[in-house]
Design a protein around this motif. Structure first.
Motif, PDB file in Angstrom:
ATOM      1  N   HIS A 115     -11.805  84.898  25.320  1.00 53.25           N
ATOM      2  CA  HIS A 115     -12.297  84.134  26.529  1.00 53.25           C
ATOM      3  C   HIS A 115     -12.040  84.875  27.746  1.00 53.25           C
ATOM      4  CE1 HIS A 115     -12.918  80.232  24.252  1.00 53.25           C
ATOM      5  NE2 HIS A 115     -11.932  80.506  23.652  1.00 53.25           N
ATOM      6  N   SER A 116     -11.706  85.866  27.745  1.00 51.57           N
ATOM      7  CA  SER A 116     -11.645  86.683  29.111  1.00 51.57           C
ATOM      8  C   SER A 116     -12.714  86.824  29.908  1.00 51.57           C
ATOM      9  CB  SER A 116     -11.079  88.115  28.908  1.00 51.57           C
ATOM     10  OG  SER A 116     -11.765  88.958  27.986  1.00 51.57           O
ATOM     11  N   GLN A 117     -13.910  86.727  29.133  1.00 53.04           N
ATOM     12  CA  GLN A 117     -15.346  86.649  29.872  1.00 53.04           C
ATOM     13  C   GLN A 117     -15.962  85.414  29.482  1.00 53.04           C
ATOM     14  OE1 GLN A 117     -16.299  89.079  31.829  1.00 53.04           O
ATOM     15  NE2 GLN A 117     -14.768  90.488  31.411  1.00 53.04           N
ATOM     16  N   PRO A 118     -16.657  84.776  30.690  1.00 55.51           N
ATOM     17  CA  PRO A 118     -17.092  83.450  30.573  1.00 55.51           C
ATOM     18  C   PRO A 118     -18.211  83.350  29.239  1.00 55.51           C
ATOM     19  CG  PRO A 118     -17.426  84.360  32.756  1.00 55.51           C
ATOM     20  CD  PRO A 118     -16.784  85.563  32.046  1.00 55.51           C
ATOM     21  N   VAL A 132      -8.288  78.214  20.438  1.00 49.51           N
ATOM     22  CA  VAL A 132      -9.327  78.947  19.885  1.00 49.51           C
ATOM     23  C   VAL A 132     -10.658  78.536  20.540  1.00 49.51           C
ATOM     24  CG1 VAL A 132     -10.606  79.861  17.877  1.00 49.51           C
ATOM     25  CG2 VAL A 132      -8.077  79.527  17.947  1.00 49.51           C
ATOM     26  N   LEU A 133     -10.939  77.429  20.699  1.00 48.40           N
ATOM     27  CA  LEU A 133     -12.398  76.948  21.018  1.00 48.40           C
ATOM     28  C   LEU A 133     -12.588  77.034  22.602  1.00 48.40           C
ATOM     29  CD1 LEU A 133     -12.679  73.709  18.882  1.00 48.40           C
ATOM     30  CD2 LEU A 133     -13.613  75.886  18.537  1.00 48.40           C
ATOM     31  N   PRO A 138     -12.905  69.078  23.477  1.00 49.40           N
ATOM     32  CA  PRO A 138     -13.168  70.575  23.652  1.00 49.40           C
ATOM     33  C   PRO A 138     -14.356  70.964  24.558  1.00 49.40           C
ATOM     34  CG  PRO A 138     -12.142  70.421  21.470  1.00 49.40           C
ATOM     35  CD  PRO A 138     -12.488  68.939  22.148  1.00 49.40           C
ATOM     36  N   ARG A 139     -15.522  70.168  24.340  1.00 47.18           N
ATOM     37  CA  ARG A 139     -16.790  70.414  24.670  1.00 47.18           C
ATOM     38  C   ARG A 139     -16.841  69.932  26.256  1.00 47.18           C
ATOM     39  NH1 ARG A 139     -21.369  71.392  21.757  1.00 47.18           N
ATOM     40  NH2 ARG A 139     -22.654  69.781  23.071  1.00 47.18           N
ATOM     41  N   GLU A 140     -15.909  68.988  26.660  1.00 46.05           N
ATOM     42  CA  GLU A 140     -15.744  68.889  28.100  1.00 46.05           C
ATOM     43  C   GLU A 140     -15.211  70.281  28.730  1.00 46.05           C
ATOM     44  OE1 GLU A 140     -14.978  63.977  27.762  1.00 46.05           O
ATOM     45  OE2 GLU A 140     -13.298  65.407  28.245  1.00 46.05           O
ATOM     46  N   ILE A 141     -14.622  71.026  28.251  1.00 52.56           N
ATOM     47  CA  ILE A 141     -13.905  72.189  28.870  1.00 52.56           C
ATOM     48  C   ILE A 141     -14.889  73.196  28.553  1.00 52.56           C
ATOM     49  CG2 ILE A 141     -12.061  73.855  28.726  1.00 52.56           C
ATOM     50  CD1 ILE A 141     -11.114  71.171  29.615  1.00 52.56           C
ATOM     51  N   GLN A 142     -15.378  73.525  27.554  1.00 54.24           N
ATOM     52  CA  GLN A 142     -16.415  74.490  27.354  1.00 54.24           C
ATOM     53  C   GLN A 142     -17.414  73.909  26.288  1.00 54.24           C
ATOM     54  OE1 GLN A 142     -18.977  76.888  26.882  1.00 54.24           O
ATOM     55  NE2 GLN A 142     -17.019  78.022  27.776  1.00 54.24           N
ATOM     56  N   ARG A 143     -18.793  73.686  27.069  1.00 51.08           N
ATOM     57  CA  ARG A 143     -19.846  72.914  26.543  1.00 51.08           C
ATOM     58  C   ARG A 143     -20.511  73.745  25.557  1.00 51.08           C
ATOM     59  NH1 ARG A 143     -23.207  70.871  30.206  1.00 51.08           N
ATOM     60  NH2 ARG A 143     -21.451  70.845  31.847  1.00 51.08           N
ATOM     61  N   LYS A 161     -20.424  71.531  17.483  1.00 49.85           N
ATOM     62  CA  LYS A 161     -19.867  70.333  17.340  1.00 49.85           C
ATOM     63  C   LYS A 161     -19.163  69.995  16.108  1.00 49.85           C
ATOM     64  CE  LYS A 161     -23.602  67.981  20.198  1.00 49.85           C
ATOM     65  NZ  LYS A 161     -24.916  67.155  20.087  1.00 49.85           N
ATOM     66  N   PRO A 162     -19.514  70.563  15.035  1.00 51.19           N
ATOM     67  CA  PRO A 162     -18.490  70.725  13.966  1.00 51.19           C
ATOM     68  C   PRO A 162     -17.269  70.944  14.139  1.00 51.19           C
ATOM     69  CG  PRO A 162     -20.952  71.573  13.351  1.00 51.19           C
ATOM     70  CD  PRO A 162     -20.626  71.536  14.850  1.00 51.19           C
ATOM     71  N   LEU A 163     -17.132  72.001  14.997  1.00 48.95           N
ATOM     72  CA  LEU A 163     -15.603  72.604  15.102  1.00 48.95           C
ATOM     73  C   LEU A 163     -14.782  71.562  16.152  1.00 48.95           C
ATOM     74  CD1 LEU A 163     -16.023  76.574  15.647  1.00 48.95           C
ATOM     75  CD2 LEU A 163     -15.015  75.225  13.606  1.00 48.95           C
ATOM     76  N   GLN A 164     -15.646  70.936  17.034  1.00 46.34           N
ATOM     77  CA  GLN A 164     -14.887  69.913  17.652  1.00 46.34           C
ATOM     78  C   GLN A 164     -14.353  68.569  16.855  1.00 46.34           C
ATOM     79  OE1 GLN A 164     -15.788  68.162  21.848  1.00 46.34           O
ATOM     80  NE2 GLN A 164     -16.741  66.857  20.795  1.00 46.34           N
ATOM     81  N   SER A 165     -15.261  68.293  15.949  1.00 46.37           N
ATOM     82  CA  SER A 165     -14.951  67.295  14.860  1.00 46.37           C
ATOM     83  C   SER A 165     -13.709  67.749  14.192  1.00 46.37           C
ATOM     84  CB  SER A 165     -16.260  66.993  14.084  1.00 46.37           C
ATOM     85  OG  SER A 165     -17.256  66.507  14.681  1.00 46.37           O
ATOM     86  N   ILE A 166     -13.487  68.813  13.581  1.00 46.76           N
ATOM     87  CA  ILE A 166     -12.408  69.364  12.931  1.00 46.76           C
ATOM     88  C   ILE A 166     -11.194  69.107  13.888  1.00 46.76           C
ATOM     89  CG2 ILE A 166     -11.666  71.348  11.866  1.00 46.76           C
ATOM     90  CD1 ILE A 166     -14.144  72.186  10.863  1.00 46.76           C
ATOM     91  N   CYS A 167     -11.565  69.682  15.054  1.00 49.68           N
ATOM     92  CA  CYS A 167     -10.241  69.893  15.991  1.00 49.68           C
ATOM     93  C   CYS A 167      -9.815  68.365  16.235  1.00 49.68           C
ATOM     94  CB  CYS A 167     -10.722  70.380  17.302  1.00 49.68           C
ATOM     95  SG  CYS A 167      -9.316  70.492  18.620  1.00 49.68           S
ATOM     96  N   LEU A 168     -10.682  67.434  16.466  1.00 49.77           N
ATOM     97  CA  LEU A 168      -9.921  65.938  16.762  1.00 49.77           C
ATOM     98  C   LEU A 168      -9.565  65.376  15.573  1.00 49.77           C
ATOM     99  CD1 LEU A 168     -13.147  64.926  19.123  1.00 49.77           C
ATOM    100  CD2 LEU A 168     -10.926  65.888  19.806  1.00 49.77           C
ATOM    101  N   LYS A 169      -9.896  65.795  14.523  1.00 42.73           N
ATOM    102  CA  LYS A 169      -9.601  64.900  13.061  1.00 42.73           C
ATOM    103  C   LYS A 169      -8.056  65.591  12.917  1.00 42.73           C
ATOM    104  CE  LYS A 169      -9.578  63.196   9.141  1.00 42.73           C
ATOM    105  NZ  LYS A 169      -9.529  61.542   8.755  1.00 42.73           N
TER     106      LYS A 169
END
Length: 732
Positions: free
Chosen positions: A182-185, A311-312, A338-343, A347-355
């Motif tokens: 994440h060191s670069q945008p 990670v995300l 997560p998608r509010e921080i990094q759009r 989406k599947p990884l956000q769903s895994i994270c939130l679960k």
């Protein structure tokens, strides 16, 4: 709950007195709370037994290297024992934690590098800390798994200090790898399909497998975080620091075939209980914060989800201290998506994270193996069980997973489409189809243009958020905080400006691809301390508390008329345009607060920002950027300032700074482009303010909306007042 907390305080007092050579009784400690005397006496008796047990062990055991082997057995029935003889020298401090200190060393017998962990000296006379250290050594040694560090031996020093020897893992932490990624945008979703990112997910999957094995043995870790996951040089992933680990009962799927509950043999109680309040606030589960229910395997699932969150997004889900009283009664989600921080997060990884991070334990994954399986499905391009896919996602996943096949199918589909169009045109009513087609094409053009505008707005919002992320990371620098603290404390002459200038110059060069005109540091009183690049320094030492980038109130104040209540911003900010003191050109600035503490508490020490000249703010090749916020250029309040246009840079280059002109959209144009009618911000007769003689065009506009990192409710979308416009000639 109150009594339990008070009891812990009394036990801490007893241990502290013991460490200082005084043995206090329960009666002495409970003078003001006699109702706790009996339970305290029982706890003290238990701790004394623990202390006596360890003192006996330390007297009867020998440090590694002085034991002698007994007779060699001649058959399997012989009763014999051996003592392993080795020694470790060349000890050098390797790492320090809350419970112990780790040294690297050399095994003089087997000639290998090892790590030796000693109990911290200040805990030497604290029975509970002793028991935790011994429990950590036993748990680590008995978890026989490739992702848990092997323990070679346990012993006591000649002064009675416990230690254990384990394999030395050379490499770095998962935390360092995440920071590097994440060191670069991150400007494109493609970043989340690179080998570098897939490696991070694979490491987390390995961690899940290690934790699943520990759960099958009745052990919970309770401090899983990127800093406690070591990555070896040759693909090893190792979970370390089991100092807070606790034994729990095994039920349901945690009873894996062939695995037995791990009952501790070295502790006085035969078990290990985690410490209330122990853990890392940025990653720990709600039940660890409020201790209700007592943490079990689901708490580790939450920590794994929180690690995936970093990670995300590149940042942990929480910042600062989390107090039990601040938790909502219904335990509603209290961290941004997560998608509010990094759009660009898939989406599947956000769903895994939130679960995994569900606030209620029973709503999380049942086991760490289930979490690992979903990560594996994502890596394999398969459907993730906890994510509801839309048709577009399904097609994209299919194409991603079957690139060659999808390409062939696309060619065949195109050929069939051409054939069907030719056939239909041959037999259909030509006039009717021509009229319908024209209407359909116009509608399609309008829809496509509106989609392009929305996409351009999202891309620009992503650029803003990427720059905020860069600034926020730089603002966390200990060196920057140290210098601003001196200034804030009135020690202005002690600031090392050359050192601060060098640091800021390094940041400017490191992120030069962001095309910023300058980086700057402004103290809490509004004084600009340094600016980079250091070509013109008229602004250094000047006060800029009137600037919007400093106070974030949506407008610049007149110099000398700044309200006394003005303070530095407390959240990332995109400023209104202003005329630069150094270049006399129109600029905008992105800025973030610099906090005195790592957890973001206290009052801001100042502001770190980067400026950009208008015309350099590239969105898309032919896009236009409009500021709908009011400004006071040209001595009166107006709106609709043109910030970026394909022709703007060319026009500005042809005139002097004094001749530069401010281009604007009329209120009528803005009304058409910001309306909420069914056309979706479409203007079928748009006239370009930079080309007044050009023909009318079809135009579509979309607002730039960013995510508010510091929102306290669910309304995390934050309008910027910016509008992106894309055009297409009406005759096409």
């Amino acid at each position: 709950m109150i009594s339990g907390s008070r009891l812990d305080e009394l036990l801490d007092q007893w241990e502290e007195a013991l460490a200082n050579g005084r043995l206090l009784t329960a009666e002495e400690l409970c003078a003001d709370c006699p109702d706790l005397k009996e339970p305290l006496a029982q706890q003290i008796a238990t701790l004394q037994k623990i202390r006596e047990k360890f003192e006996t062990q330390s007297r009867s055991s020998y440090p590694l290297g002085v034991s002698e082997p007994t007779n060699v057995p001649q058959s399997s029935g012989d009763e014999a024992s051996v003592s392993v003889m080795t020694s470790v020298d060349q000890l050098q401090l390797y790492a320090t934690g809350g419970l112990g200190r780790v040294f690297s060393g050399s095994d003089t017998v087997l000639h290998r590098d090892v790590a030796v962990k000693f109990l911290q000296q200040q805990h030497a006379n604290r029975p509970r800390m002793l028991e935790r250290f011994v429990a950590e050594a036993e748990i680590t040694s008995r978890l026989d798994h490739p992702n848990v560090v092997p323990v070679h031996g346990f012993g006591w020093t000649a002064t009675g200090q416990p230690f254990y020897v384990m394999r030395l893992i050379r490499g770095e932490t998962l935390d360092a790898e995440i920071d590097r990624f994440h060191s670069q945008p991150i400007r494109s979703p493609r970043a989340y399909h690179t080998s570098e990112f897939r490696n991070l997910l694979q490491r987390l999957k390995d961690t899940c497998n290690a934790i699943a094995y520990a759960h099958s043995r009745g052990i919970v870790h309770l401090d899983i975080k990127p800093q406690n996951i070591l990555l070896g040089r040759y693909g090893e992933t190792v979970v370390v620091d089991w100092g807070l680990a606790a034994t729990v009962g095994r039920e349901g799927r945690f009873r894996q075939n062939g695995e037995q509950t791990l009952n501790l043999m070295m502790t006085a109680s035969g078990s290990s209980s985690s410490v209330q309040g122990g853990g890392t606030p940025a990653y720990m589960s709600p039940e660890q914060v409020i201790w209700q229910p007592p943490p079990g395997p689901p708490a580790d699932l939450f920590c794994l989800g929180a690690t995936l969150y970093k990670v995300l997004t590149g940042r942990p889900p929480y910042r600062g201290v989390r107090h039990p009283k601040a938790m909502t009664p219904d335990l509603a989600r209290d961290f941004p998506l997560p998608r509010e921080i990094q759009r660009n997060v898939p989406k599947p990884l956000q769903s895994i994270c939130l679960k995994a991070m569900a606030m209620q334990p029973e709503q999380r994954y049942e086991t760490a193996l289930d979490l690992a399986a979903d990560l594996d499905r994502f890596l394999g391009g398969e459907h993730v069980t906890v994510h509801v896919e839309g048709p577009g996602e399904r097609i994209a996943r299919f194409i991603q997973h079957h690139r060659r096949s999808a390409g062939l199918v696309s060619v065949l589909a195109a050929m069939l489409l051409i054939a069907s169009v030719v056939s239909a045109a041959r037999y259909a009513d030509i006039a009717r189809r021509e009229a319908d087609s024209r209407k359909s094409i116009e509608q399609l053009q309008a829809q496509t243009l509106a989609s392009s505008a929305r996409y351009a707005a999202e891309m620009f919002a992503g650029e803003i958020e990427s720059r905020w992320t860069v600034l926020d990371k730089a603002a966390a620098s200990a060196e920057l905080r140290e210098q601003l603290k001196k200034y804030d404390a009135g020690q202005k002459t002690e600031i090392d400006k050359e050192r601060l200038q060098a640091w800021l110059g390094d940041q400017f060069l490191r992120y030069r691809d962001l095309n910023a005109a300058s980086w700057f540091i402004v103290a809490a009183d509004g004084t600009q301390l340094v600016v980079a690049p250091r070509k013109r320094t008229e602004s250094e030492g000047e006060n800029y508390s009137h600037r919007d980038y400093f106070h974030g109130q949506g407008r610049d104040f007149e110099r000398g008329a700044v309200p006394e209540t003005v303070r530095p911003i407390r959240a990332p900010h995109f400023s209104v345009p202003y005329v630069s003191t150094n270049s006399n050109r129109l600029k905008v600035a992105l800025s973030v607060p610099v906090w005195p503490h790592e957890d973001g508490s206290g009052e801001p020490l100042g502001v770190l920002g980067m400026s950009t000249e208008l015309g350099h703010m590239k969105v898309l090749e032919n896009a236009v950027l409009i500021d709908t916020r009011p400004d006071r250029f040209e001595d009166r309040q107006q709106t609709g300032l043109l910030l970026q246009h394909p022709l703007l840079e060319k026009l500005n280059a042809a005139v002097t700074d004094e001749q530069r002109k401010y281009y604007r959209f009329t209120p009528e144009q803005l009304a058409r482009l910001t309306g909420t009618d069914s056309d979706g911000h479409l203007d079928p007769a748009y006239h370009d303010p930079l080309q007044p003689d050009a023909a009318a065009q079809l135009a579509a506009a979309a607002p730039v909306i960013v995510h508010d990192w510091f929102a306290t409710d669910e309304r995390r979308e934050k309008p910027t007042g910016l509008l992106v416009l894309v055009t297409q000639p009406s005759g096409k």
